[in-house]
Each structure stands twice: as structure tokens, then as C-alpha cells.
Write a protein that holds these residues in place. Structure first.
Motif, PDB file in Angstrom:
ATOM      1  N   THR A  26       0.844  -1.189   0.000  1.00  0.00           N
ATOM      2  CA  THR A  26       0.000   0.000   0.000  1.00  0.00           C
ATOM      3  C   THR A  26       0.885   1.248   0.000  1.00  0.00           C
ATOM      4  OG1 THR A  26      -1.870   1.097   1.066  1.00  0.00           O
ATOM      5  CG2 THR A  26      -0.208   0.135   2.512  1.00  0.00           C
ATOM      6  N   TRP A  27       0.346   2.338  -0.533  1.00  0.00           N
ATOM      7  CA  TRP A  27       1.071   3.609  -0.548  1.00  0.00           C
ATOM      8  C   TRP A  27       0.856   4.304   0.782  1.00  0.00           C
ATOM      9  CZ3 TRP A  27       4.513   4.638  -4.170  1.00  0.00           C
ATOM     10  CH2 TRP A  27       4.421   3.974  -5.380  1.00  0.00           C
ATOM     11  N   ILE A  28       1.944   4.730   1.408  1.00  0.00           N
ATOM     12  CA  ILE A  28       1.862   5.443   2.673  1.00  0.00           C
ATOM     13  C   ILE A  28       2.613   6.761   2.563  1.00  0.00           C
ATOM     14  CG2 ILE A  28       1.662   3.362   4.083  1.00  0.00           C
ATOM     15  CD1 ILE A  28       4.703   3.965   4.856  1.00  0.00           C
ATOM     16  N   LYS A  29       2.202   7.720   3.372  1.00  0.00           N
ATOM     17  CA  LYS A  29       2.896   9.002   3.432  1.00  0.00           C
ATOM     18  C   LYS A  29       3.988   8.900   4.492  1.00  0.00           C
ATOM     19  CE  LYS A  29       2.068  13.909   3.325  1.00  0.00           C
ATOM     20  NZ  LYS A  29       1.061  14.926   3.152  1.00  0.00           N
ATOM     21  N   VAL A  30       5.194   9.269   4.121  1.00  0.00           N
ATOM     22  CA  VAL A  30       6.342   9.174   5.025  1.00  0.00           C
ATOM     23  C   VAL A  30       6.523  10.523   5.711  1.00  0.00           C
ATOM     24  CG1 VAL A  30       8.822   8.751   5.175  1.00  0.00           C
ATOM     25  CG2 VAL A  30       7.442   7.460   3.534  1.00  0.00           C
ATOM     26  N   ASP A  31       6.486  10.505   7.031  1.00  0.00           N
ATOM     27  CA  ASP A  31       6.681  11.736   7.794  1.00  0.00           C
ATOM     28  C   ASP A  31       8.157  12.077   7.925  1.00  0.00           C
ATOM     29  OD1 ASP A  31       3.921  12.172   8.232  1.00  0.00           O
ATOM     30  OD2 ASP A  31       3.955  10.714   9.870  1.00  0.00           O
ATOM     31  N   ASP A  32       8.991  11.053   8.155  1.00  0.00           N
ATOM     32  CA  ASP A  32      10.420  11.281   8.341  1.00  0.00           C
ATOM     33  C   ASP A  32      11.190  10.156   7.654  1.00  0.00           C
ATOM     34  OD1 ASP A  32      12.931  11.988   9.140  1.00  0.00           O
ATOM     35  OD2 ASP A  32      12.562  11.805  11.294  1.00  0.00           O
ATOM     36  N   TRP A  33      11.890  10.496   6.570  1.00  0.00           N
ATOM     37  CA  TRP A  33      12.626   9.498   5.798  1.00  0.00           C
ATOM     38  C   TRP A  33      13.765   8.881   6.612  1.00  0.00           C
ATOM     39  CZ3 TRP A  33      11.044   7.421   1.346  1.00  0.00           C
ATOM     40  CH2 TRP A  33      10.046   8.088   0.635  1.00  0.00           C
ATOM     41  N   ASP A  34      14.258   9.591   7.606  1.00  0.00           N
ATOM     42  CA  ASP A  34      15.341   9.055   8.439  1.00  0.00           C
ATOM     43  C   ASP A  34      14.860   7.912   9.329  1.00  0.00           C
ATOM     44  OD1 ASP A  34      17.186  10.830   7.357  1.00  0.00           O
ATOM     45  OD2 ASP A  34      16.716  12.375   8.856  1.00  0.00           O
ATOM     46  N   ASP A  35      13.566   7.874   9.634  1.00  0.00           N
ATOM     47  CA  ASP A  35      13.015   6.818  10.475  1.00  0.00           C
ATOM     48  C   ASP A  35      12.614   5.567   9.697  1.00  0.00           C
ATOM     49  OD1 ASP A  35      13.327   8.458  12.643  1.00  0.00           O
ATOM     50  OD2 ASP A  35      11.224   9.072  12.746  1.00  0.00           O
ATOM     51  N   MET A  36      12.800   5.588   8.381  1.00  0.00           N
ATOM     52  CA  MET A  36      12.437   4.435   7.549  1.00  0.00           C
ATOM     53  C   MET A  36      13.307   3.242   7.912  1.00  0.00           C
ATOM     54  SD  MET A  36      10.004   5.103   5.249  1.00  0.00           S
ATOM     55  CE  MET A  36      10.270   3.782   4.136  1.00  0.00           C
ATOM     56  N   THR A  37      12.670   2.104   8.156  1.00  0.00           N
ATOM     57  CA  THR A  37      13.420   0.894   8.488  1.00  0.00           C
ATOM     58  C   THR A  37      13.687   0.054   7.244  1.00  0.00           C
ATOM     59  OG1 THR A  37      11.355  -0.256   8.990  1.00  0.00           O
ATOM     60  CG2 THR A  37      12.546   0.771  10.840  1.00  0.00           C
ATOM     61  N   SER A  38      12.919   0.255   6.193  1.00  0.00           N
ATOM     62  CA  SER A  38      13.124  -0.508   4.965  1.00  0.00           C
ATOM     63  C   SER A  38      14.240   0.124   4.129  1.00  0.00           C
ATOM     64  CB  SER A  38      11.825  -0.574   4.161  1.00  0.00           C
ATOM     65  OG  SER A  38      11.417   0.730   3.814  1.00  0.00           O
ATOM     66  N   ASN A  39      14.506  -0.470   3.005  1.00  0.00           N
ATOM     67  CA  ASN A  39      15.542   0.001   2.091  1.00  0.00           C
ATOM     68  C   ASN A  39      15.207   1.425   1.635  1.00  0.00           C
ATOM     69  OD1 ASN A  39      17.207   0.535  -0.083  1.00  0.00           O
ATOM     70  ND2 ASN A  39      17.084  -1.537  -0.907  1.00  0.00           N
ATOM     71  N   LYS A  40      15.998   2.395   2.075  1.00  0.00           N
ATOM     72  CA  LYS A  40      15.715   3.806   1.779  1.00  0.00           C
ATOM     73  C   LYS A  40      15.836   4.112   0.293  1.00  0.00           C
ATOM     74  CE  LYS A  40      16.635   5.667   6.253  1.00  0.00           C
ATOM     75  NZ  LYS A  40      17.617   5.686   7.234  1.00  0.00           N
ATOM     76  N   GLN A  41      16.805   3.483  -0.366  1.00  0.00           N
ATOM     77  CA  GLN A  41      16.993   3.730  -1.791  1.00  0.00           C
ATOM     78  C   GLN A  41      15.776   3.228  -2.579  1.00  0.00           C
ATOM     79  OE1 GLN A  41      20.561   2.015  -3.373  1.00  0.00           O
ATOM     80  NE2 GLN A  41      20.375   3.080  -5.324  1.00  0.00           N
ATOM     81  N   GLU A  42      15.287   2.064  -2.225  1.00  0.00           N
ATOM     82  CA  GLU A  42      14.101   1.512  -2.888  1.00  0.00           C
ATOM     83  C   GLU A  42      12.874   2.369  -2.572  1.00  0.00           C
ATOM     84  OE1 GLU A  42      11.453  -2.536  -2.711  1.00  0.00           O
ATOM     85  OE2 GLU A  42      13.610  -2.700  -2.333  1.00  0.00           O
ATOM     86  N   SER A  43      12.766   2.812  -1.330  1.00  0.00           N
ATOM     87  CA  SER A  43      11.640   3.659  -0.934  1.00  0.00           C
ATOM     88  C   SER A  43      11.651   4.975  -1.696  1.00  0.00           C
ATOM     89  CB  SER A  43      11.680   3.932   0.570  1.00  0.00           C
ATOM     90  OG  SER A  43      11.501   2.744   1.289  1.00  0.00           O
ATOM     91  N   ARG A  44      12.812   5.559  -1.877  1.00  0.00           N
ATOM     92  CA  ARG A  44      12.936   6.806  -2.651  1.00  0.00           C
ATOM     93  C   ARG A  44      12.574   6.564  -4.114  1.00  0.00           C
ATOM     94  NH1 ARG A  44      12.749  11.674  -0.216  1.00  0.00           N
ATOM     95  NH2 ARG A  44      14.204  11.777   1.487  1.00  0.00           N
ATOM     96  N   ALA A  45      12.957   5.402  -4.643  1.00  0.00           N
ATOM     97  CA  ALA A  45      12.606   5.077  -6.029  1.00  0.00           C
ATOM     98  C   ALA A  45      11.086   4.984  -6.171  1.00  0.00           C
ATOM     99  CB  ALA A  45      13.266   3.769  -6.455  1.00  0.00           C
ATOM    100  N   HIS A  46      10.424   4.395  -5.187  1.00  0.00           N
ATOM    101  CA  HIS A  46       8.959   4.312  -5.218  1.00  0.00           C
ATOM    102  C   HIS A  46       8.338   5.709  -5.150  1.00  0.00           C
ATOM    103  CE1 HIS A  46       8.706   0.018  -5.161  1.00  0.00           C
ATOM    104  NE2 HIS A  46       9.321  -0.089  -3.998  1.00  0.00           N
ATOM    105  N   SER A  47       8.942   6.603  -4.370  1.00  0.00           N
ATOM    106  CA  SER A  47       8.391   7.953  -4.271  1.00  0.00           C
ATOM    107  C   SER A  47       8.499   8.685  -5.608  1.00  0.00           C
ATOM    108  CB  SER A  47       9.070   8.742  -3.152  1.00  0.00           C
ATOM    109  OG  SER A  47      10.377   9.100  -3.496  1.00  0.00           O
ATOM    110  N   LYS A  48       9.563   8.445  -6.333  1.00  0.00           N
ATOM    111  CA  LYS A  48       9.709   9.053  -7.661  1.00  0.00           C
ATOM    112  C   LYS A  48       8.725   8.439  -8.648  1.00  0.00           C
ATOM    113  CE  LYS A  48      14.317  10.694  -7.037  1.00  0.00           C
ATOM    114  NZ  LYS A  48      15.653  10.330  -6.834  1.00  0.00           N
TER     115      LYS A  48
END
Length: 191
Positions: free
Chosen positions: A104-126
Motif C-alpha cells: 500500500t502507498w503510505i505518506k512518510v513523515d520522516d525518511w530518516d526513520d524508515m526501516t526498509s531500504n531507503k533507496q528503494e523507498s525513494r525510487a517508489h516515491s519518484k
């Protein structure tokens, strides 16, 4: 040699572009559309009451002001305020895995608190930001008219945008269901 090197570079860049565009495409357009609709709805809920727009800037031969006073709620300015920057805001969203086969798509409040792969998460945001751009490109004129008419209300944005305009979701017994982009499905829907 120079022509051959330029051709190689062009082929290399084209191959990377094709690979990235295939690798980073939205699979569940209904869920992505609902996330965009949610962000648009948030914008509508955060709207502050605004005065009417005074468009009486011309003076006639008697010195009287000519033009219209337009209600902000039905103005083009309101549409611009709501839609401008919407896709940039979608870069705050990423895919979160719910279970082994559902995301599911979620809104991220703080990218620094992400526990999953940040690079993959950023790719999904793009990805969703690009999807938003394509979605607005397809539906912007109709969506703008519906907003100006007052037909898009808080609580109904998803239905209007994702079912009625884009057709990325279809309604089945009160729930949203994904549609498929296959030509066979589109052909069957037309029949």
C-alpha cells in the motif's frame, strides 16, 4: 570514430532509459490513484476561506469599474492552488509491504526513520510522483471543470478521480478494485 562513439552512447542511454521505465512502473494504478486522491483531498481540507476575486480592473468612459467579481471556490485560481505542486507532494509517499503479496502507498513523515531500504523507498516515491504527473496530464481539464463546478467534494475525490475520470479503479460492492491495462480487458469493457 566520433560518430560510432556517439551512436554507442545514444544506444546506452536509450537502453538505460527503457530499463528504468520498465523496472519502475506502477503496477497497481488504483492504489496509486487513491494515494494521489488522498493528497488532493488533504489539500482541499486544508483550504482556508478566501475572498472573492475582484476582476474589475478596467474603467469605462464614465469612470466606472468594469469586470467581474468571481467566487474563489469556482475560480481557476483555486484549481491552480489545489493542483499546483500536488505531484511534488507525492514524493513523500512510498510503498509499504502489508503482507507477502500486498503493498500500500503510505505518506512518510520522516525518511530518516524508515526501516526498509531507503533507496528503494525513494525510487517508489519518484514512481508515484511521475505517475501523478501522467494522471493529471490525462485528467486535468475534466478535473479542473469539476472542481470549479463544485462537483469534487471532500470524501468523493477518489471516486471522481480514480473511477469516473481515469478509470484506474472500478467499483465492486462498495470497494475499489484494480483494473488491468491489458488491451483484452479494455476491449471487453467496450463490449
Amino acid at each position: 570514430m566520433t560518430m560510432r562513439a556517439a551512436l554507442r552512447r545514444l544506444i546506452f542511454v536509450a537502453a538505460i532509459f527503457i530499463t528504468l521505465s520498465i523496472a519502475h512502473s506502477i503496477h497497481d494504478k488504483c492504489a496509486a490513484c487513491n494515494a494521489v486522491a488522498e493528497e488532493l483531498e488533504l489539500g482541499m481540507m486544508k483550504e482556508k476561506p478566501k475572498n472573492h476575486l475582484d476582476m474589475r480592473h478596467r474603467l469605462d468612459s464614465t469612470g466606472q469599474r468594469r469586470g467581474k467579481v468571481i467566487d474563489y471556490r469556482v475560480s481557476e485560481l483555486r484549481v491552480v492552488d489545489l493542483l499546483d505542486g500536488l505531484c511534488d507532494k507525492m514524493q513523500d509517499y512510498t510503498l509499504q509491504k502489508i503482507d507477502s503479496n500486498k503493498k500500500t502507498w503510505i505518506k512518510v513523515d520522516d525518511w530518516d526513520d524508515m526501516t526498509s531500504n531507503k533507496q528503494e523507498s525513494r525510487a517508489h516515491s519518484k514512481e508515484i510522483s511521475s505517475y501523478c504527473g501522467r494522471l493529471l496530464e490525462e485528467t486535468e481539464d475534466e478535473l479542473a471543470e469539476l472542481i470549479k463546478k463544485g462537483s469534487v467534494k471532500v470524501g468523493e475525490v477518489s471516486k471522481v478521480l480514480c473511477q469516473d475520470l481515469s478509470k484506474h479503479c472500478k467499483k465492486t460492492s462498495g470497494q475499489h478494485e484494480s483494473t488491468h491495462d491489458d488491451e483484452d480487458d479494455e476491449a471487453n469493457e467496450e463490449l
